[in-house]
Scaffold this motif. Structure first.
Motif, PDB file in Angstrom:
ATOM      1  N   GLY A   1       0.793  -1.225   0.000  1.00 50.32           N
ATOM      2  CA  GLY A   1       0.000   0.000   0.000  1.00 50.32           C
ATOM      3  C   GLY A   1       0.822   1.270   0.000  1.00 50.32           C
ATOM      4  N   GLY A   2       2.106   1.166   0.376  1.00 49.80           N
ATOM      5  CA  GLY A   2       2.949   2.353   0.407  1.00 49.80           C
ATOM      6  C   GLY A   2       3.269   2.932  -0.954  1.00 49.80           C
ATOM      7  N   VAL A   3       3.040   2.153  -2.030  1.00 50.00           N
ATOM      8  CA  VAL A   3       3.361   2.685  -3.361  1.00 50.00           C
ATOM      9  C   VAL A   3       2.420   3.823  -3.748  1.00 50.00           C
ATOM     10  N   VAL A   4       1.222   3.867  -3.143  1.00 49.05           N
ATOM     11  CA  VAL A   4       0.280   4.939  -3.468  1.00 49.05           C
ATOM     12  C   VAL A   4       0.842   6.287  -3.032  1.00 49.05           C
ATOM     13  N   ALA A   5       1.466   6.322  -1.852  1.00 52.36           N
ATOM     14  CA  ALA A   5       2.098   7.563  -1.402  1.00 52.36           C
ATOM     15  C   ALA A   5       3.464   7.765  -2.028  1.00 52.36           C
TER      16      ALA A   5
END
Length: 595
Positions: free
Chosen positions: A231-235
């Motif tokens: 999920g960190g790739v979105v930020a």
């Protein structure tokens, strides 16, 4: 030169007694940047800048103004004009040296510029850079190092996520299943993930991404958490890796340059400073932490560069391509975002389908219970309910419609039986019409082919009359009942309710009453004619068979005697009617068989 300055100043305005040596643009910038100190005397503002006061160092606007090129680079023309008003702090006994002209003749902005940027120009740029470092090295370190650590964390999550690898493998398997056998792929680029939503089904409702998400959620639930893992790739997609590397290098180089200035540069000899300048003490107090943070920043930068290059190589991307490096995280981030949208869409569709099925089940259960209550009736009640609400009327209509053709066949058989009794032979359309001689031959009782058939006139008089009258009455009553049943069935077929079959208007009720009266009269007249014909036949039979007074009684044989010619002459032959119905049943030689 001084004379020219006086001449220019005197010609400009009588009220303008101060001299302006700097440009108008720089003067306006002074007004805007030092607006906070506009009420403070000029000498006090100069002292605050030289003493490195907190109000000056902590003010971002003032510090950005002091490091402008207009303040760090002195034009030659301006340097020549200000030379008579300045002191050289690099020489010996600068405090005791007097200026050629009085600086108080200059404007406020010119005086500040003279005593700061001009007199300290030999180390002014290094001084401002070192002071700015003391204010920004901690917050810049936190921001840049945080972004570097975030990129490293996201890269490691992409490498360690087993669920993501399985999902990508499932996408590859399904894609190869849909492709031809000669177009099997061993892998695909990350840019292909953005095209999953473009492949749709035949109804143009569901996409390939929806299909994969539904399969993973229903059959491989242990893979569904990969969106949480990466999920960190979105930020992280908002971070520019190349720009982040430039910022980290600039931070490290800035610290190194300031340290070099302090060691062997412009800031290394305090004797050349202004006597009241405290830049050396302020900068040395922070340089220890700045050097340590710069070293740590270098470690973060090296780790980020190595991890980012490795993860790009792991996913088959070119780490030397600037476009690939810039769009790597955005490709995976768009995939995660579309996956979540597909999940919400599929869940909403499944919830809607589940609600519809539950609603239909409740309606069926309600209809079944209502029908059972209407049939049996609850205890303590009469069980009367509306047929339309329970569905009983629909069931009754279906049963009546199913039974209607059978009742019509029975009426046709009765009608054919009545026609046969009256010697009215039906001839189907398309068949040849029998000759009159054939009909007479059929009616003749002496025909050898019909010896086995009994004529209605050959039966005993009493039995024949009573049986025929009873049969006619039964047929008439049956016909009446059949007509009424057909009428009720027609009403039920029309409106689905027995009451709707009744005429509602006055004219309709009169028409129905007249039709019934005429039908009753016709049936009554038909019965009378049949009774009269039966009584005449029985009377003629008795007069023929009774012996005279003088004749002896002779035993009558048990067999039935054929009628004589006098009887044929006395009796009127029954009417013969030839009917051609659409039914192909029955001919002159093969009459209709009654069940």
């Amino acid at each position: 030169m001084a004379k020219e300055i006086k001449k220019i100043g005197g010609s400009s305005s009588k009220k303008e007694e101060k001299k302006q040596l700097i440009s108008n643009d720089l003067r306006k910038t002074f007004h805007i940047s030092l607006a906070k100190f506009s009420q403070i005397p000029t000498e006090e503002v100069i002292r605050m800048i030289i003493h490195c006061d907190r109000d000056v160092i902590g003010n971002e606007t003032v510090m950005n103004f002091l490091q402008r090129d207009d303040m760090c680079v002195i034009p030659d023309n301006t340097a020549k004009l200000m030379a008579p008003y300045s002191k050289d702090w690099t020489g010996t006994d600068a405090l005791k040296t007097e200026t050629e002209q009085d600086p108080s003749e200059l404007t406020r902005e010119d005086q500040i510029y003279l005593h700061t940027a001009f007199e300290l120009r030999h180390y002014w740029k290094a001084r401002v850079r070192a002071l700015l470092l003391t204010r920004t090295f901690e917050p810049e370190y936190d921001v840049i190092s945080g972004h570097l650590r975030e990129i490293v964390k996201v890269s490691e999550s992409l490498r360690d996520s087993v669920a993501l690898m399985n999902v990508l493998g499932l996408i590859l398997d399904i894609g190869n299943y849909m492709n031809d056998s000669n177009k099997q792929a061993t892998g695909f680029k990350l840019s292909s993930l953005s095209r999953l939503g473009m492949v749709k089904d035949e109804k143009n409702e569901s996409t390939f991404a929806d299909l994969v998400e539904r399969i993973v959620r229903n059959q491989y639930a242990e893979w569904d958490h990969f969106t949480d893992d990466i999920g960190g790739v979105v930020a992280a997609q908002k971070l520019n890796v190349e720009q982040l590397k430039v910022d980290a290098k600039r931070y490290i180089d800035n610290v190194r340059n300031v340290q070099a200035s302090l060691d062997s540069g412009n800031l290394s000899d305090p004797k050349k400073f202004h006597p009241q300048d405290r830049v050396s003490q302020v900068v040395h107090r922070c340089m220890k932490d700045a050097r340590r943070k710069a070293e740590q920043m270098q470690l973060y930068l090296d780790e980020m560069t190595r991890t980012y290059d490795d993860i790009m190589t792991f996913y088959g991307e070119d780490s030397t391509d600037d476009n690939a490096r810039r769009d790597f995280f955005s490709k995976l981030a768009s995939f995660v975002t579309e996956w979540k949208k597909s999940k919400e869409k599929n869940i909403a569709i499944e919830d809607t389908r589940r609600k519809n099925e539950a609603s239909l089940a409740r309606k069926r259960a309600a209809n079944t219970s209502a029908l059972s209550n209407a049939t049996t009736g609850p205890s303590g009640t009469d069980g009367t309910m509306s047929p339309s609400s329970t569905g009983a009327m629909d069931t009754l209509l279906e049963k009546l419609r199913a039974a209607a053709p059978q009742a019509r066949d029975q009426r046709d058989r009765r009608r054919r039986a009545r026609l046969k009794d009256r010697h009215e032979v039906r001839v189907a359309s398309g068949q040849q019409m029998p000759e009159m001689a054939e009909l007479a031959k059929v009616d003749s009782p002496n025909d050898e082919g019909d010896k086995g058939l009994l004529s209605p006139q050959s039966t005993p008089s009493g039995e024949a009359s009573s049986d025929r009258a009873g049969d006619m009455a039964t047929i008439s009553e049956g016909e009446d009942i059949a007509d009424r049943a057909a009428y009720m069935l027609q009403g039920l077929r029309g409106d689905g309710d027995a009451d709707s079959a009744r005429p509602t208007s006055k004219d309709g009720s009169l028409r129905v009453r007249k039709r019934r009266e005429s039908a009753d009269e016709e049936r009554r007249a038909r019965r009378n004619r049949r009774r009269t014909a039966a009584s005449n036949v029985s009377g003629d039979r008795e007069s023929t068979l009774s012996p005279g007074p003088d004749s002896e009684a002779t035993p009558i044989p048990d067999e039935r005697l054929p009628p004589t010619q006098s009887e044929h002459a006395h009796l009127k032959p029954p009417p013969r009617t030839v009917i051609s119905p659409p039914s192909p049943e029955g001919t002159a030689s093969k009459p209709v068989q009654i069940d």
